[in-house]
Design a protein around this motif. Structure first.
Motif, PDB file in Angstrom:
ATOM      1  N   THR A   1      -0.868   2.271  -6.226  1.00 31.75           N
ATOM      2  CA  THR A   1      -2.255   2.672  -6.414  1.00 31.75           C
ATOM      3  C   THR A   1      -2.760   1.750  -7.517  1.00 31.75           C
TER       4      THR A   1
ATOM      5  N   SER B   1      -3.855   2.287 -10.289  1.00 31.63           N
ATOM      6  CA  SER B   1      -3.420   2.680 -11.633  1.00 31.63           C
ATOM      7  C   SER B   1      -1.933   2.416 -11.862  1.00 31.63           C
ATOM      8  N   SER B   2      -1.179   2.139 -10.789  1.00 30.69           N
ATOM      9  CA  SER B   2       0.261   1.948 -10.974  1.00 30.69           C
ATOM     10  C   SER B   2       0.611   0.494 -11.267  1.00 30.69           C
TER      11      SER B   2
ATOM     12  N   PRO C   1       0.803  -1.217   0.000  1.00 36.71           N
ATOM     13  CA  PRO C   1       0.000   0.000   0.000  1.00 36.71           C
ATOM     14  C   PRO C   1       0.840   1.274   0.000  1.00 36.71           C
TER      15      PRO C   1
END
Lengths: 145, 409
Positions: B51, B53-54, B47
């Motif tokens: 994210t 999107s990564s 975490p």
């Protein structure tokens, strides 16, 4: 590297070298060769000889007709291919013996070198004491004059 | 800068996945936009850096490859963790962060392991100029590790990519020796702690982890961490430890990590009568793994034979201020005697280890000196922020004096 870290590391390294030398001396004291070396030599001796004759149904035949027939077939196959296998194993055993003999000679050489090293170190320490004594006497003589 | 970073990540049980997480944090802190290109079949659990999107599935990467300014492959030789990057490595030139020199098991698994005999022979011929199975036969002998360094099989990867980054001078020299035109850069292993580890709570972590194993505050605690394999000579460590028990009957040994299949270490511990003093933790997640290290006074991380990579665990142990004993091997040449304890490999190993361990056990001041030197050495040369900046400098073409080509390393 910053000087004080350099110095601290060098100082600790010097002390460690003395400890490691004590470890090597302990190996020497135990019979001139370290334990691992002796074990390796023993293992080599034990496994050096390869035998072409693998026991089949000996000293007793297995129980049951099927097992007896299988064992007999294995004995026949063993006999039939022995002319081929024996030659390869013969080459292998000659190679193993040569290797073992080489390692044995090198071990004796290492043992000699280690014994000489320990003798030399004792001699250097004695000579260092002599030099220190001579320096002291020279200094005392110069002071007396 | 937008970076595609091929790396395994936690919860995969590999030191390389921990390094991926640590470097990812440092890249993010430097303001780099990082996409983690990962394998199917697991969900990364980091975490602190991730994210949704990564994360890019490797199957989606080819369509997006042109979006990146640089590609970084974190490559080890385990086909299970690195198999998914095999095709991209050959078709999308990037930088390789090479953790081990001996890639034969990897290449063999990606070719022979898939029934691709022709592909395997093509690779062997490309690297060594012959087209037969002699390397495969050598890899079945007891000296497979030594042969793996003789036939490392990194040649094609080095040739088709932009350059290689390794953690030690030995590996750099080996690559440069075999591939004269290769661009090889040495960047030390990064030191970091997994997210969630409170390094400023060292005393609390030390006490808590000892208490959890029933070990007293003043007892002497020795340990070996990582995946427990025979090449780490754990039996030798335990025999030396048994001798130390004669002078320090309050000593304990923590084996922090998982055993490989078929390795009967519990049987050895029982046979040596050490069951009351040795604690096997099994596999631990990265945070727990790092926290358990705080319980140690002395760590032992022997490794011989090696496969060219710098073992990562000693870097972390030294960084935490644990007095660390390692094998005196080429990949650890940059770690000076005195910042850690380096003992010879081979037949002198056990006697040297016993002598050193007994000395340290009886001289806590000396032990603290080594530990302090190690901590300062790692802080000076392995800080993850500095290391991440070095990686970036190389990738954006500002390598400076640290890089070399044509065997100049």
């Amino acid at each position: 590297m910053c000087d004080d870290l350099d110095g601290a590391i060098a100082g600790a390294a010097q002390e460690l070298e003395a400890v490691l030398q004590a470890g090597r001396d302990e190996s020497a004291r135990k019979g001139w060769l370290p334990q691992g070396h002796l074990e390796a030599l023993t293992r080599m001796e034990e496994t050096m000889w390869v035998d072409t004759h693998w026991d089949i149904a000996w000293p007793v035949w297995p129980r049951g007709l099927g097992a007896k027939v299988t064992a007999l077939a294995q004995k026949i196959v063993r006999g039939a291919i022995s002319w081929y296998v024996d030659r390869i194993i013969g080459d292998q055993n000659r190679h193993n013996f040569t290797t073992y003999r080489t390692v044995q000679i090198l071990s004796e050489e290492v043992r000699e070198l280690r014994a000489g090293q320990i003798r030399d170190r004792a001699r250097i320490e004695a000579l260092s004491d002599d030099v220190a004594n001579l320096k002291r006497r020279l200094f005392e003589a110069q002071e007396g004059r | 800068m937008k970076l595609a970073f091929f790396t395994p990540l936690p919860p995969l049980q590999s030191a390389i996945s921990d390094i991926g997480e640590g470097l990812g944090c440092a890249f993010a802190a430097l303001g780099i936009s990082v996409d983690y290109v990962v394998d199917d079949g697991y969900q990364p659990e980091s975490p602190a850096i991730l994210t949704p999107s990564s994360i890019v599935n490797h199957r989606d990467f080819p369509a997006r490859a042109d979006d990146y300014d640089a590609i970084l492959y974190s490559l080890g030789n385990h086909p299970h963790y690195h198999g998914y990057m095999y095709e991209p490595l050959l078709h999308h030139a990037g930088w390789i962060m090479l953790h081990d020199l001996a890639l034969y098991p990897y290449v063999a698994a990606m070719t022979l392991g898939r029934g691709d005999w022709r592909g395997y022979l093509d690779e062997v011929e490309y690297a060594y100029g012959f087209r037969d199975m002699r390397i495969a036969r050598l890899m079945k002998t007891p000296l497979a590790d030594q042969w793996a360094l003789a036939y490392p099989m990194f040649e094609r990867f080095v040739d088709v990519n932009r350059g290689v980054m390794v953690h030690n001078a030995y590996a750099a020299a080996e690559i440069a020796r075999r591939r004269k035109d290769a661009r090889v850069v040495r960047i030390p292993s990064p030191y970091f702690l997994p997210p969630g580890v409170e390094a400023d709570q060292a005393q609390v972590l030390r006490a808590d982890n000892r208490a959890a194993l029933g070990i007293g505050e003043r007892d002497l605690v020795v340990g070996s961490f990582g995946i427990l394999v025979p090449d780490k000579h754990i039996e030798t460590c335990l025999r030396a430890f048994k001798r130390v028990l004669e002078v320090r009957p309050d000593a304990h040994y923590i084996l922090g990590g998982s055993l490989i299949e078929g390795y009967d270490l519990p049987g050895f511990i029982q046979a040596e009568g050490l069951s009351d003093h040795v604690h096997l933790t099994g596999w631990m997640p990265p945070q727990r793994f790092a926290e358990m290290m705080f319980a140690l006074d002395i760590a032992i991380h022997l490794r011989y034979p090696h496969i060219g990579g710098t073992p990562y665990t000693p870097v972390r142990l030294m960084g935490l201020g644990v007095c660390t004993i390692v094998s005196d091997i080429e990949p650890l040449a940059e770690f000076p005697q005195g910042a850690c304890v380096k003992i010879p490999t081979g037949v002198y190993q056990e006697d040297a280890l016993t002598a050193v361990l007994a000395h340290l056990a009886q001289d806590s001041d000396f032990m603290a000196r080594i530990a302090g030197n190690g901590r300062r050495f790692i802080a000076a040369y392995h800080d993850v922020r500095t290391i991440a900046a070095q990686y970036l400098a190389v990738m954006i073409g500002e390598a400076g004096a640290g890089s070399c080509a044509g065997g100049g390393c």
